[in-house]
Design a protein around this motif. Structure first.
Motif, mmCIF file in Angstrom:
data_model
loop_
_atom_site.group_PDB
_atom_site.id
_atom_site.type_symbol
_atom_site.label_atom_id
_atom_site.label_comp_id
_atom_site.label_asym_id
_atom_site.label_seq_id
_atom_site.Cartn_x
_atom_site.Cartn_y
_atom_site.Cartn_z
ATOM 1 N N MET A 8 0.771 -0.942 0.126
ATOM 2 C CA MET A 8 0.007 0.071 0.101
ATOM 3 C C MET A 8 0.733 1.245 0.145
ATOM 4 O O MET A 8 1.768 1.277 0.832
ATOM 5 N N SER A 9 0.569 2.222 -1.080
ATOM 6 C CA SER A 9 1.429 3.310 -1.151
ATOM 7 C C SER A 9 0.642 4.471 -0.188
ATOM 8 O O SER A 9 -0.669 4.777 -0.348
ATOM 9 N N VAL A 10 1.617 5.161 0.582
ATOM 10 C CA VAL A 10 1.083 6.215 1.415
ATOM 11 C C VAL A 10 1.326 7.522 0.793
ATOM 12 O O VAL A 10 2.687 7.664 0.529
ATOM 13 N N SER A 11 0.457 8.534 0.603
ATOM 14 C CA SER A 11 0.811 9.702 -0.127
ATOM 15 C C SER A 11 0.399 10.916 0.296
ATOM 16 O O SER A 11 -0.857 10.771 1.263
ATOM 17 N N ILE A 12 0.918 12.075 0.290
ATOM 18 C CA ILE A 12 0.062 13.510 0.953
ATOM 19 C C ILE A 12 0.482 14.499 -0.051
ATOM 20 O O ILE A 12 1.745 14.675 -0.450
ATOM 21 N N GLU A 13 -0.600 15.351 -0.201
ATOM 22 C CA GLU A 13 -0.288 16.643 -1.226
ATOM 23 C C GLU A 13 -0.149 17.839 0.012
ATOM 24 O O GLU A 13 -1.013 17.931 0.817
ATOM 25 N N CYS A 14 0.882 18.673 -0.145
ATOM 26 C CA CYS A 14 1.304 19.773 0.570
ATOM 27 C C CYS A 14 1.221 20.791 -0.245
ATOM 28 O O CYS A 14 1.292 20.969 -1.398
ATOM 29 N N GLN A 15 0.773 22.349 0.512
ATOM 30 C CA GLN A 15 0.966 23.474 -0.158
ATOM 31 C C GLN A 15 2.313 24.303 0.477
ATOM 32 O O GLN A 15 2.521 24.073 1.616
ATOM 33 N N LYS A 16 2.966 25.072 -0.312
ATOM 34 C CA LYS A 16 3.926 25.998 0.267
ATOM 35 C C LYS A 16 3.176 26.987 1.397
ATOM 36 O O LYS A 16 2.078 27.596 1.013
ATOM 37 N N ARG A 17 3.742 27.032 2.535
ATOM 38 C CA ARG A 17 3.355 27.943 3.390
ATOM 39 C C ARG A 17 3.612 29.384 3.128
ATOM 40 O O ARG A 17 4.616 29.687 2.909
ATOM 41 N N PRO A 18 2.646 30.476 3.484
ATOM 42 C CA PRO A 18 2.954 31.815 2.975
ATOM 43 C C PRO A 18 3.927 32.296 4.044
ATOM 44 O O PRO A 18 3.969 31.916 5.109
ATOM 45 N N GLU A 19 4.692 33.340 3.428
ATOM 46 C CA GLU A 19 5.648 33.894 4.385
ATOM 47 C C GLU A 19 4.899 34.616 5.673
ATOM 48 O O GLU A 19 3.905 35.290 5.512
ATOM 49 N N LYS A 20 5.455 34.549 6.863
ATOM 50 C CA LYS A 20 4.969 35.096 8.189
ATOM 51 C C LYS A 20 3.790 34.859 8.450
ATOM 52 O O LYS A 20 2.917 35.572 9.086
ATOM 53 N N SER A 21 3.275 33.608 8.017
ATOM 54 C CA SER A 21 1.557 32.975 8.354
ATOM 55 C C SER A 21 1.752 32.740 9.926
ATOM 56 O O SER A 21 3.087 32.004 10.357
ATOM 57 N N ASN A 22 0.814 33.067 10.575
ATOM 58 C CA ASN A 22 0.842 32.403 12.029
ATOM 59 C C ASN A 22 0.111 31.064 12.114
ATOM 60 O O ASN A 22 -0.893 30.656 11.653
ATOM 61 N N PRO A 23 1.205 30.111 12.572
ATOM 62 C CA PRO A 23 0.505 28.886 12.868
ATOM 63 C C PRO A 23 -0.717 28.440 13.417
ATOM 64 O O PRO A 23 -1.594 27.601 13.079
ATOM 65 N N ARG A 24 -0.916 29.534 14.207
ATOM 66 C CA ARG A 24 -2.313 29.425 15.158
ATOM 67 C C ARG A 24 -3.593 29.614 14.167
ATOM 68 O O ARG A 24 -4.568 28.916 13.924
ATOM 69 N N ALA A 25 -3.343 30.483 13.078
ATOM 70 C CA ALA A 25 -4.099 30.845 12.375
ATOM 71 C C ALA A 25 -4.560 29.847 11.174
ATOM 72 O O ALA A 25 -5.547 29.616 10.731
ATOM 73 N N LEU A 26 -3.439 29.391 10.968
ATOM 74 C CA LEU A 26 -3.475 28.215 9.960
ATOM 75 C C LEU A 26 -4.381 27.163 10.437
ATOM 76 O O LEU A 26 -5.053 26.388 9.826
ATOM 77 N N ARG A 27 -4.023 26.703 11.995
ATOM 78 C CA ARG A 27 -4.823 25.604 12.354
ATOM 79 C C ARG A 27 -6.043 26.006 12.617
ATOM 80 O O ARG A 27 -7.035 24.876 12.340
ATOM 81 N N ARG A 28 -6.562 27.075 13.014
ATOM 82 C CA ARG A 28 -8.056 27.373 12.858
ATOM 83 C C ARG A 28 -8.564 27.327 11.386
ATOM 84 O O ARG A 28 -9.792 27.174 11.375
ATOM 85 N N GLU A 29 -7.904 27.509 10.420
ATOM 86 C CA GLU A 29 -8.276 27.266 8.886
ATOM 87 C C GLU A 29 -8.267 25.914 8.568
ATOM 88 O O GLU A 29 -8.711 25.265 7.599
ATOM 89 N N GLY A 30 -7.852 24.845 9.702
ATOM 90 C CA GLY A 30 -8.021 23.398 9.052
ATOM 91 C C GLY A 30 -6.598 23.205 8.461
ATOM 92 O O GLY A 30 -6.685 21.994 7.870
ATOM 93 N N LEU A 31 -5.648 23.767 8.779
ATOM 94 C CA LEU A 31 -4.208 23.345 8.021
ATOM 95 C C LEU A 31 -3.053 22.930 9.103
ATOM 96 O O LEU A 31 -3.349 23.904 10.128
ATOM 97 N N ILE A 32 -2.437 22.240 8.866
ATOM 98 C CA ILE A 32 -1.256 21.786 9.864
ATOM 99 C C ILE A 32 0.041 22.418 9.235
ATOM 100 O O ILE A 32 0.368 22.046 8.189
ATOM 101 N N PRO A 33 0.609 23.287 10.101
ATOM 102 C CA PRO A 33 1.946 23.561 9.355
ATOM 103 C C PRO A 33 3.184 22.406 9.624
ATOM 104 O O PRO A 33 2.939 21.464 10.095
ATOM 105 N N ALA A 34 3.770 22.270 8.471
ATOM 106 C CA ALA A 34 4.917 21.133 8.380
ATOM 107 C C ALA A 34 6.217 21.638 7.643
ATOM 108 O O ALA A 34 6.202 22.669 7.160
ATOM 109 N N THR A 35 7.404 20.989 7.705
ATOM 110 C CA THR A 35 8.431 21.111 7.027
ATOM 111 C C THR A 35 8.970 19.864 6.577
ATOM 112 O O THR A 35 8.994 18.932 7.017
ATOM 113 N N LEU A 36 9.607 20.194 5.393
ATOM 114 C CA LEU A 36 10.162 19.437 4.526
ATOM 115 C C LEU A 36 11.989 19.455 4.563
ATOM 116 O O LEU A 36 12.274 20.554 4.166
ATOM 117 N N TYR A 37 12.680 18.507 5.169
ATOM 118 C CA TYR A 37 14.093 18.687 5.068
ATOM 119 C C TYR A 37 14.858 17.709 4.251
ATOM 120 O O TYR A 37 14.304 16.907 4.097
#
Length: 102
Positions: A1-30
Motif C-alpha cells: 500500500m502506497s501512502v501519499s500526501i499533498e502539501c502546499q507552500k506555507r505563505p511567508e510570515k503566516s501565523n501557525p495558530r491562524a493556519l490551524r484554525r483554518e484546518g491546516l497543519i504547519p509542516a516542514t520538509l528537510y
C-alpha cells in the motif's frame, strides 16, 4: 500500500495558530536540497489519515508539492501534538534520496 500526501507552500510570515484554525497543519520538509528546508501546510484531515497508516521513522510517504512542482519520498521524522487532546500542531518530513524497502 502506497501512502501519499499533498502539501502546499506555507505563505511567508503566516501565523501557525491562524493556519490551524483554518484546518491546516504547519509542516516542514528537510533534506530535499542539501541543508535547505521548505515550510509547508497540510490539510488536517489528510494529515490525520496519513498518521493512521504511516509510522514515524519507518514508513516512506510520497510527498507532492504542486506549488513548487516537486515530489519525492520522505519519512515522517516528527509529529507534534497536544499531550492528551491529540490535536496536531506540526509535522516534519525528511527527504530520502535513495529509498530502500524496509
Amino acid at each position: 500500500m502506497s501512502v501519499s500526501i499533498e502539501c502546499q507552500k506555507r505563505p511567508e510570515k503566516s501565523n501557525p495558530r491562524a493556519l490551524r484554525r483554518e484546518g491546516l497543519i504547519p509542516a516542514t520538509l528537510y533534506g530535499h536540497n542539501g541543508a535547505e528546508s521548505i515550510s509547508l501546510t497540510v490539510d488536517h484531515k489528510e494529515a490525520t489519515t496519513l498518521l493512521r497508516y504511516a509510522k514515524v521513522n519507518e514508513t516512506l510517504v510520497d510527498v507532492k508539492i504542486p506549488d513548487l512542482s516537486w515530489e519525492g519520498k520522505a519519512l515522517i521524522r516528527e509529529v507534534q501534538a497536544h499531550p492528551w487532546k491529540r490535536n496536531l500542531y506540526h509535522l516534519s518530513f525528511f527527504y530520502q534520496a535513495n529509498p530502500t524497502e524496509a
